[in-house]
Motif scaffolding. Sequence first.
Motif, short mmCIF file in Angstrom:
data_model
loop_
_atom_site.label_atom_id
_atom_site.label_comp_id
_atom_site.label_asym_id
_atom_site.label_seq_id
_atom_site.Cartn_x
_atom_site.Cartn_y
_atom_site.Cartn_z
N VAL A 46 -4.45 38.41 -28.32
CA VAL A 46 -3.82 38.40 -27.00
C VAL A 46 -3.37 36.97 -26.74
O VAL A 46 -4.14 36.03 -26.95
N ARG B 115 -8.86 42.06 -20.67
CA ARG B 115 -7.54 41.48 -20.48
C ARG B 115 -7.61 40.19 -19.68
O ARG B 115 -6.99 39.18 -20.03
N ALA B 118 -9.12 37.53 -21.92
CA ALA B 118 -8.25 37.14 -23.02
C ALA B 118 -7.07 36.32 -22.50
O ALA B 118 -6.64 35.36 -23.13
N ARG B 119 -6.58 36.71 -21.35
CA ARG B 119 -5.44 35.98 -20.80
C ARG B 119 -5.87 34.70 -20.12
O ARG B 119 -5.05 33.98 -19.55
#
Lengths: 345, 345
Positions: A46, B115, B118-119
């Motif tokens: 990611v 998410r 990870a971001r």
Amino acid sequence: MRGIRQLAKHLDISIGTVSRALNGKPDVNEETRKRVLAAAEELGYVANQSGRSLRQGTTNVIGLMIESSKETVENSDNFFLGLTGGLQSVLARHKLDLVMLPCPSDEDPHEYVKRMVARRVVDAMILSATQRIDKRIDFLAKAKIPFIALGRSSSGGNYTWIDLDFEGVAACAVDRLVAKGHRRIAIAAPSNDVNLGYIFVEAYRRSLERHGIPYDPALVIRVKSSEQGGYQAGHELVRLEPRPTAIILIYELMAIGLYRRMVEAGVVPGKDLAVIGFREEPRARFLQPTLTCFRMSLRDLGVELAETLLATMPAYAEFYPKGARSTIWPLELVAGESDAFSLDA
Amino acid sequence: MRGIRQLAKHLDISIGTVSRALNGKPDVNEETRKRVLAAAEELGYVANQSGRSLRQGTTNVIGLMIESSKETVENSDNFFLGLTGGLQSVLARHKLDLVMLPCPSDEDPHEYVKRMVARRVVDAMILSATQRIDKRIDFLAKAKIPFIALGRSSSGGNYTWIDLDFEGVAACAVDRLVAKGHRRIAIAAPSNDVNLGYIFVEAYRRSLERHGIPYDPALVIRVKSSEQGGYQAGHELVRLEPRPTAIILIYELMAIGLYRRMVEAGVVPGKDLAVIGFREEPRARFLQPTLTCFRMSLRDLGVELAETLLATMPAYAEFYPKGARSTIWPLELVAGESDAFSLDA
DNA sequence: GTGGCACACCAAAACGTTTCCGGAAAGAAC
DNA sequence: GTTCTTTCCGGAAACGTTTTGGTGTGCCAC
């Protein structure tokens, strides 16, 4: 060596190509793109948001600012949470994330916005609890940060807002009450500092005058938007001479406190006093008598907010050709028992 | 050329020194530091968060995750907003910002957490609405992302949580009711899937048994934590034979629906039926008869959450020497009228 | 056979910051 | 006078990504 570089090495391809493949850019063979996507999935890659933010100058995060004064905290219910569903459904289409930004009660909202923008926490903002004069609006407009205001402000400048149809609601409520024979109609609203208070009372005034009923400032009860405020409004109401036969509440939960005070005073809502609330709220659903109020879909409002905001952002405007128009959000009447009686009967 | 470079040029100093000066690092003359700070203030310089995030691998943002299911949205009250004040007061000491992360209802919370991490949206997380088996906990623990869970889980692993004192509350409620002569005491709670449901009912059971009252599963009414749930609980209650003389609600707003159903059934709360709610909530304050329930300070809980979370983070642990201990958060009884009568009288 | 063109890719620069390393200057110790 | 600290600062690398400019290949038209 991690991140995209590792992925590139694993595929024996340059990182530039990998980046383009992942971001759906042209100049990459479809075959290659498939391989890249597959490998990314497999390795659980990611993109590091910090890296892209730095390079692109954009964070892909939209902020929903929440003013967290004591009053908001106690009474905003789940208004904001209700909005998020619709907001996210639109933002997700563009791989944008939503965060809620609660402004600390001891920090100036204006400073807070500046900080969030300067620190690049968000690309764009949704403002709520708009003030009649709102420095945040001036700041964001000047800094050219995309934003949308939930609620009109009297601040000048060219910006986009969406506001609830307070005029329509006030007019509908007044019409309804007048039709039932009411002439002395009180209204409970917050002070004029909150733009809502100003707009709502003005609309109420115009509606009355349309019916040839003179506007009486004594019937405007300024209280907090809370149950306590409702209780206090009830308190003021019973002291008015002659007592109004109807009251319009700007906040439905006021009804809870109002009912309580009415019971204490021996006044029966729905029989001696007509009550119309504003927004339909699950919490008020169990009131007895049921409250006449106005319904709207928070989810739909969220969608509208997001789409309008995106329309103001150059990078996304093409997807929202109808543009960034300020709009007034309609509400639908939900008839209850609280104003069902006629005065003449 | 913007940012720190411009500032450095303006001061005729290297950017390294400027950076050290701004961040309170040693190896910089106090005189120089003052000049830098003054110039930064004057030019309105604020460090670009993307740059520092990239370099440091840290975002200086803490996330409060909110599961936004329909139920939460309609019934979470202002629990989360209430928490933010305390959270922010602690986080601000370390120049950390708080964002609320509403997980879309159509996204798996586990995926959402992945998410966000990870971001690199946040450095650490506060989890709420903990499930009995919660994949988020396993993921964060394995990924070595600092987090704290509001609510215990049965997930293994070594993590820190803070949970409300359901055992204490259930015991106190049962003790109180038994002292008034009640023997058939019902309880309304969510299903065992929600850890809270499990823990609460277990505590209720043990408390009963301590008083020599056999546990009767028929008296455990499984409903949603909402007014509707309360109404439904009332519905179930009146069908029980013989009818229980008391009921404990896991969620205070259930009382609104419960009262409503009782009125319909001709049962008078506070006279025919003793009611004890759980958390004190401004909204329930106007119930008639007033509800006996349990009070806590959301702000204090927020402070505790933040301090405990920071204690788990290496970079801040030194400031919180008491360490990251899982704790049980006490509540205080608020006696109301809803359980004031004695059964023997 | 040459020029032009599209395609797919690579290499390198750039984004703004922090941090490591080394070095100049000044003083202290011998 | 030499060596050794200490204090302060400059230079440069690094973080992970996107984007720009350039390059080689194959194809078509003339």
